[in-house]
Scaffold this motif. Structure first.
Motif, mmCIF file in Angstrom:
data_model
loop_
_atom_site.group_PDB
_atom_site.id
_atom_site.type_symbol
_atom_site.label_atom_id
_atom_site.label_comp_id
_atom_site.label_asym_id
_atom_site.label_seq_id
_atom_site.Cartn_x
_atom_site.Cartn_y
_atom_site.Cartn_z
ATOM 1 N N THR B 231 0.731 -1.283 0.259
ATOM 2 C CA THR B 231 -0.016 0.001 -0.039
ATOM 3 C C THR B 231 0.710 1.275 0.011
ATOM 4 O O THR B 231 0.613 2.198 -0.904
ATOM 5 C CB THR B 231 -0.949 0.056 1.324
ATOM 6 O OG1 THR B 231 -1.431 -1.193 1.288
ATOM 7 C CG2 THR B 231 -1.990 1.050 1.288
ATOM 8 N N ARG B 235 1.033 4.046 -2.873
ATOM 9 C CA ARG B 235 0.740 5.652 -2.672
ATOM 10 C C ARG B 235 1.701 6.264 -3.287
ATOM 11 O O ARG B 235 1.727 7.515 -3.806
ATOM 12 C CB ARG B 235 0.406 5.665 -1.325
ATOM 13 C CG ARG B 235 0.025 7.023 -0.841
ATOM 14 C CD ARG B 235 -0.832 7.080 0.449
ATOM 15 N NE ARG B 235 -2.126 6.205 0.578
ATOM 16 C CZ ARG B 235 -2.372 5.872 1.650
ATOM 17 N NH1 ARG B 235 -1.859 6.208 2.953
ATOM 18 N NH2 ARG B 235 -3.481 5.043 1.728
ATOM 19 N N SER B 238 1.569 6.635 -7.028
ATOM 20 C CA SER B 238 0.600 7.332 -7.744
ATOM 21 C C SER B 238 0.877 8.885 -7.389
ATOM 22 O O SER B 238 0.386 9.731 -7.953
ATOM 23 C CB SER B 238 -0.935 6.996 -7.061
ATOM 24 O OG SER B 238 -0.862 7.456 -5.501
ATOM 25 N N ARG B 239 1.733 9.063 -6.368
ATOM 26 C CA ARG B 239 2.005 10.570 -5.969
ATOM 27 C C ARG B 239 3.177 10.915 -7.055
ATOM 28 O O ARG B 239 3.247 12.195 -7.541
ATOM 29 C CB ARG B 239 2.720 10.803 -4.742
ATOM 30 C CG ARG B 239 1.855 11.730 -3.695
ATOM 31 C CD ARG B 239 2.465 12.233 -2.636
ATOM 32 N NE ARG B 239 2.862 10.975 -1.710
ATOM 33 C CZ ARG B 239 3.626 11.235 -0.791
ATOM 34 N NH1 ARG B 239 4.451 12.423 -0.622
ATOM 35 N NH2 ARG B 239 4.336 10.269 0.015
#
Lengths: 253, 253
Positions: B231, B235, B238-239
């Motif tokens: 996870t 994250r 995607s940043r």
């Protein structure tokens, strides 16, 4: 006035992409005086882009010679920068970082890089947008960032390959005026490829009409217009006459 | 918020089913959730669980570092050389189907039982996704960016840091995410045979001791940590979603 030296000297240039492929350029001669803008026109597929890439040093000619500022062209050089036809900004970098890239390559220090990049962006009217990424800018703004990235690196020669295709006419004219002013102020010689004869007549001192397939001749037509181009020039009779002459030269009946 | 609630609900259903199964089966074969949670609590307090988790995690990090050290430079070396690159990629494709755990016998003979063997297994597992992601990422860089860099005369270091690495950031992160996943799975398998600490070793020892609570507690820890790292990396990816390619629609005609 003393005659200025030719910055670009192309002699009997022959280019083919592969050994067994057809010639794209077959014996082109072209001389462009320093500090002027030259435009290469001709029907599509006549080898205009090839000529630009050869002068840039991206292709090796089969025979003939290319000299820029007296030195033979043996490969790409930051002295001869290309404004590519396609989107060429780095999408992962902001406008400012894109403009700094060339300076980074030339070994310019961080502080000076930042100042010069900001100046260059201001000169193309984009200082407020310096922290934007290319995808956050319009097509016209992206071209201006690419222009700033090239001009800030102070090349001797700027090679321009149809940089304004796909923009609407009003925007094209604005950018034509901006580009011409920018390179003249910086003392950069510009060789510009286009298929738009009005654009060619409006921005250049010399138009080279490529003819033949493969291109065998580059007929030079001098543009006798005021150095400071404004839109009003397009209405003048000398501009109309020039355009008529270019049209006749491109499509001899 | 809705989603979090759904997840809690789904977990409750799972625990309920477990509870039901445990009440039907003998408690020695399948202990109820409460007993396992109690075991986890006790193991956390005593520090046993933390110590095992720490040594597993350290091995994964160590293995990932070793894999990156080989995979990324190798990909950079091979990506520009088309023939050598595709030949080696074929060889690697032959090695890839060998599951990392099949290397355990060799690893034990080479490194003995302990950190070395487990780190080696993780490195083998993580090498492939890292190499493939870097290699494919480099090969997929639009040539225009490389041409711009050549035009400005970018030195290798500037080319790598300003163009190549940012251009492959997305595939590199995707590869790292897969590498962490397979690395975590492999370290558990390796520790079952080739180590004297770590979660894999712990649940293997619990099997010998017929400690069902310990086995299930260890499995839960493996799942939670794998989920957490995945996870976190998702994250991170995607940043860093600045696209490596792509202008706005109007950028290139």
């Amino acid at each position: 006035m003393t005659p200025r030296a030719d910055l670009v000297e192309v002699a009997s240039l022959r280019v083919r992409y592969r050994k067994d492929a057809d010639l794209v350029l077959d014996g082109i001669d072209l001389r462009l005086p320093a500090g002027t803008v030259g435009c290469v026109v001709g029907p599509s597929g006549c080898g205009k882009t090839t000529l630009i890439h050869a002068v840039a040093g991206f292709l090796r000619p089969e025979s003939g010679s290319i000299r820029v500022a007296g030195s033979p062209v043996l490969g790409p050089s930051p002295d001869r920068l290309v404004l590519f036809q396609e989107f060429s900004l780095f999408p992962w970098a902001t406008a400012q970082k894109n403009v700094e890239f060339g300076l980074r390559c030339l070994g310019v220090g961080r502080e000076e890089r930042r100042t010069r990049a900001r100046e260059a962006l201001a000169r193309v009217g984009l200082d407020p947008y310096r922290h934007r990424f290319p995808r956050e800018l319009s097509g016209g703004m992206q071209r201006r960032v690419a222009l700033a990235r090239a001009v800030v690196a102070r090349p001797r020669l700027l090679l321009v390959d149809e940089p304004l295709t796909g923009l609407d006419p009003g925007l094209r004219e604005d950018l034509q005026i901006m580009m011409r002013r920018l390179v003249r102020d910086a003392g950069i010689t510009m060789l510009w490829v286009t298929h738009d004869l009005e654009e060619a007549a409006f921005i250049s001192e010399h138009v080279f009409v490529l003819s033949g397939s493969p291109a065998r001749r580059a007929t030079r037509i001098s543009v006798d217009l005021d150095g400071d181009r404004s839109l009003a020039i397009r209405e003048s009779s000398s501009f109309t006459n020039l355009l008529r002459r270019l049209r006749a030269e491109v499509a001899p009946s | 918020m809705r989603r979090a609630l759904d997840v809690v609900l789904a977990l409750a259903v799972l625990l309920g089913a477990w509870q039901l199964a445990a009440s039907v089966a003998a408690s020695a074969v399948l202990p109820p959730p409460a007993a396992v949670l109690r075991w986890i609590g006790a193991a956390l307090v005593s520090g046993d669980l933390v110590a095992h988790v720490a040594s597993s995690l350290l091995r994964v990090l160590h293995g990932l570092a070793v894999a990156a050290l080989f995979a990324i430079p190798l990909a950079f070396l091979l990506a520009p050389a088309f023939r050598a690159g595709s030949a080696l990629v074929t060889v690697l494709e032959l090695l890839r189907p060998i599951p990392p755990i099949a290397w355990i016998p060799l690893a034990v003979l080479w490194f003995g039982v302990g950190d070395g063997a487990a780190v080696f297994i993780v490195a083998i597992a993580a090498f492939f996704p890292m190499f493939t992601a870097t290699y494919a990422g480099l090969r997929a860089i639009p040539p225009i960016y490389l041409r711009v860099a050549r035009n400005f005369g970018a030195a290798p270091l500037v080319l790598a840091t300003e163009v190549l690495l940012p251009a492959i950031r997305a595939p590199l992160l995707a590869g790292l995410r897969i590498a962490v996943g397979v690395g975590w799975a492999s370290v558990i398998a390796a520790e079952m045979i080739a180590a004297r600490s770590g979660l894999g070793y712990a649940i293997q020892l619990d099997r010998i001791m017929l400690d069902f609570e310990g086995i299930l507690g260890g499995m839960i820890a493996i799942g939670v940590i794998g989920f957490g790292s995945n996870t976190a990396l998702a994250r991170l990816a995607s940043r860093a979603d600045v696209p490596a390619t792509g202008a706005t629609g109007e950028a290139s005609p």
